[in-house]
Design a protein around this motif. Structure first.
Motif, PDB file in Angstrom:
ATOM      1  N   TRP A  33      29.941   8.426 -77.726  1.00  0.00           N
ATOM      2  CA  TRP A  33      31.380   8.617 -78.137  1.00  0.00           C
ATOM      3  C   TRP A  33      31.251   8.667 -79.808  1.00  0.00           C
ATOM      4  CZ3 TRP A  33      34.541   6.143 -81.310  1.00  0.00           C
ATOM      5  CH2 TRP A  33      36.133   6.807 -81.288  1.00  0.00           C
ATOM      6  N   GLY A  34      30.487   7.431 -80.380  1.00  0.00           N
ATOM      7  CA  GLY A  34      30.717   7.072 -81.570  1.00  0.00           C
ATOM      8  C   GLY A  34      29.938   8.326 -82.444  1.00  0.00           C
ATOM      9  N   ARG A  46      28.895   0.714 -70.388  1.00  0.00           N
ATOM     10  CA  ARG A  46      29.770   0.947 -71.768  1.00  0.00           C
ATOM     11  C   ARG A  46      29.130   0.888 -72.970  1.00  0.00           C
ATOM     12  NH1 ARG A  46      34.889   0.345 -69.975  1.00  0.00           N
ATOM     13  NH2 ARG A  46      35.082  -0.812 -68.090  1.00  0.00           N
ATOM     14  N   LEU A  47      28.030   0.145 -73.219  1.00  0.00           N
ATOM     15  CA  LEU A  47      27.391   0.274 -74.540  1.00  0.00           C
ATOM     16  C   LEU A  47      27.067   1.835 -74.799  1.00  0.00           C
ATOM     17  CD1 LEU A  47      26.378  -1.035 -77.044  1.00  0.00           C
ATOM     18  CD2 LEU A  47      24.082  -1.725 -75.612  1.00  0.00           C
ATOM     19  N   LEU A  48      26.221   2.332 -73.670  1.00  0.00           N
ATOM     20  CA  LEU A  48      25.656   3.625 -73.860  1.00  0.00           C
ATOM     21  C   LEU A  48      26.888   4.953 -73.928  1.00  0.00           C
ATOM     22  CD1 LEU A  48      22.729   4.004 -71.205  1.00  0.00           C
ATOM     23  CD2 LEU A  48      22.674   3.539 -73.577  1.00  0.00           C
ATOM     24  N   ALA A 105      25.366  13.468 -73.254  1.00  0.00           N
ATOM     25  CA  ALA A 105      26.445  13.786 -72.253  1.00  0.00           C
ATOM     26  C   ALA A 105      26.248  12.778 -71.142  1.00  0.00           C
ATOM     27  CB  ALA A 105      26.344  15.141 -71.993  1.00  0.00           C
ATOM     28  N   VAL A 106      24.601  12.381 -70.631  1.00  0.00           N
ATOM     29  CA  VAL A 106      24.486  11.850 -69.532  1.00  0.00           C
ATOM     30  C   VAL A 106      24.635  10.209 -70.136  1.00  0.00           C
ATOM     31  CG1 VAL A 106      22.395  10.569 -68.416  1.00  0.00           C
ATOM     32  CG2 VAL A 106      22.626  13.309 -68.826  1.00  0.00           C
ATOM     33  N   MET A 107      24.401   9.945 -71.504  1.00  0.00           N
ATOM     34  CA  MET A 107      24.772   8.405 -71.703  1.00  0.00           C
ATOM     35  C   MET A 107      26.344   7.960 -71.591  1.00  0.00           C
ATOM     36  SD  MET A 107      22.636   8.450 -75.362  1.00  0.00           S
ATOM     37  CE  MET A 107      23.287   6.933 -75.873  1.00  0.00           C
ATOM     38  N   ARG A 108      26.988   9.291 -71.934  1.00  0.00           N
ATOM     39  CA  ARG A 108      28.761   9.119 -71.944  1.00  0.00           C
ATOM     40  C   ARG A 108      28.806   8.969 -70.422  1.00  0.00           C
ATOM     41  NH1 ARG A 108      32.719  11.341 -75.244  1.00  0.00           N
ATOM     42  NH2 ARG A 108      34.788  10.411 -74.447  1.00  0.00           N
ATOM     43  N   LEU A 109      28.325   9.453 -69.600  1.00  0.00           N
ATOM     44  CA  LEU A 109      28.942   9.423 -68.113  1.00  0.00           C
ATOM     45  C   LEU A 109      28.039   8.447 -67.440  1.00  0.00           C
ATOM     46  CD1 LEU A 109      28.852  13.404 -67.215  1.00  0.00           C
ATOM     47  CD2 LEU A 109      30.766  11.910 -67.648  1.00  0.00           C
TER      48      LEU A 109
END
Length: 300
Positions: free
Chosen positions: A102-103, A95-97, A87-91
Motif C-alpha cells: 500500500w505504501g 499485514r506487514l506485506l 498485488a499479491v503482497m496486498r492480497l
C-alpha cells in the motif's frame, strides 16, 4: 384455432425495429464534421504534408522511435512484473506485506512522473556513489552515480517504478474479480496456493486485467514523451531537435503524432485479440468495433 403461443410467435415475426431518425441525423452530422475537418487538414498548406512525408522515416526520427518503443517495452514488462508482486503482497494474509504494498502504491501514484524522472536523473546529488557490500564487512562494488545514471537509465527506472504502482492496482482488481469459490474449489482438489493462482485465478482475472492494462500501455507509450526533459532521446525529443534547426514545427509534430497513432492503433488490435483469447468459453469475446472485427477475421 391458433394457440396463444402461435399468436405470440406470429406477433414477433411481424415486429419491426423502431425507427430512430435522430440517430441518423446525429450520425450524418458527425460524418459531415469529420469530412470537413479532413478536407481542411488536407487543403491547409500550413500542415506541409510534403515535409511530413520527407521526415516520417528520417533516420533521426526512427532512432527516436526505437528509444520510445524500447522504453515502453522495458517499463511495461518490468512494471507489470513488479505490479503483480505488489498485488499479491496486498492480497496476502501478512499485514506487514500489505502495508509495504500500500505504501509503495500510495507514494508512486502520488508523485507526478515528471518529478520522479527529474529526481532519478539528479540522484547523484543525494547519493554521489553507489556502494554494494556486506553489512559491517568489505565493499564489493563502488561506482560513481553520476556516470551510472544517465538520461536513459533515469527514464527506465522512473517509468518502471511509476508503472508498477498503477499495474499493482490493475492486477489487484483483476484478482478480486474472480469468485472466491474458484479458489476454494481448487484447494479442495489439493492444488497448492501458487498453482491455484497460476492455473485457476490468473487466467480468469485476465479478462478484467486486459482492458485497463492495454489502456495503461497506450498511456505509457505516449507518456514516454516526458523523458525529453531529461535529454532522453525519444521520438518527441528527436523531432524537437529537427524543428529547432529548420523551424518546421507543425509538420514535425505531425510526424510524431502519426507514429503515436500507428502504435496505439496496433495496441488496440492486440488488446482485442487478447480479450478474445481470455474470453473464450465465457460468452464474452470482448467488445470491438467493426474495423477490429474485420482485422481479426470475425463475422459479425
Amino acid at each position: 384455432m391458433s394457440t396463444p403461443t402461435a399468436v405470440l410467435a406470429d406477433s414477433y415475426a411481424d415486429a419491426r425495429p423502431a425507427r430512430r431518425p435522430l440517430r441518423w441525423v446525429a450520425g450524418v452530422a458527425g460524418l459531415v464534421l469529420l469530412l470537413l475537418a479532413l478536407v481542411s487538414m488536407a487543403g491547409n498548406p500550413a500542415f506541409e504534408w510534403d515535409v511530413v512525408g520527407q521526415y516520417l522515416t528520417a533516420d533521426v526520427v526512427l532512432d527516436g522511435l526505437r528509444v520510445t518503443l524500447l522504453l515502453t517495452a522495458i517499463a511495461l514488462i518490468g512494471g507489470f512484473a513488479l505490479g503483480t508482486v505488489l498485488a499479491v503482497m496486498r492480497l496476502s494474509g501478512s499485514r506487514l506485506l500489505q502495508a509495504i504494498s500500500w505504501g509503495y502504491t500510495w507514494l508512486f501514484r502520488s508523485v507526478p512522473i515528471l518529478v520522479q524522472l527529474l529526481f532519478w536523473y539528479n540522484i547523484s546529488l543525494v547519493y554521489p556513489r553507489l556502494t554494494v557490500g556486506v553489512p559491517f564487512g568489505p565493499t564489493i562494488l563502488d561506482l560513481p552515480t553520476r556516470g551510472l545514471i544517465n538520461g536513459f537509465a533515469a527514464a527506465v527506472i522512473g517509468l518502471t517504478l511509476h508503472e508498477a504502482a498503477h499495474a499493482a492496482e490493475i492486477v489487484r482488481a483483476g484478482l478480486l474479480s474472480v469468485e472466491r469459490s474458484q479458489t476454494e474449489a481448487a484447494q479442495a482438489l489439493g492444488l497448492s496456493r501458487p498453482r491455484t493462482l497460476w492455473r485457476i485465478v490468473l487466467p480468469q482475472a485476465m479478462r478484467a486485467i486486459v482492458p485497463p492494462a492495454a489502456n495503461q500501455a497506450a498511456a505509457l507509450l505516449k507518456g514516454t514523451s516526458v523523458v525529453s526533459v531529461i535529454a532522453g532521446q525519444d521520438l518527441l525529443f528527436s523531432v524537437q531537435l529537427i524543428y529547432n534547426r529548420n523551424y518546421l514545427v507543425i509538420p514535425l509534430l505531425l510526424v510524431a503524432t502519426l507514429w503515436y497513432l500507428f502504435f496505439t492503433t496496433l495496441l488496440s488490435v492486440v488488446q482485442y485479440l487478447l480479450e478474445r483469447f481470455f474470453g473464450r468459453g465465457s460468452g464474452r469475446a470482448g467488445p470491438a468495433g467493426p474495423r477490429l472485427s474485420l482485422l481479426a477475421g470475425e463475422d459479425r
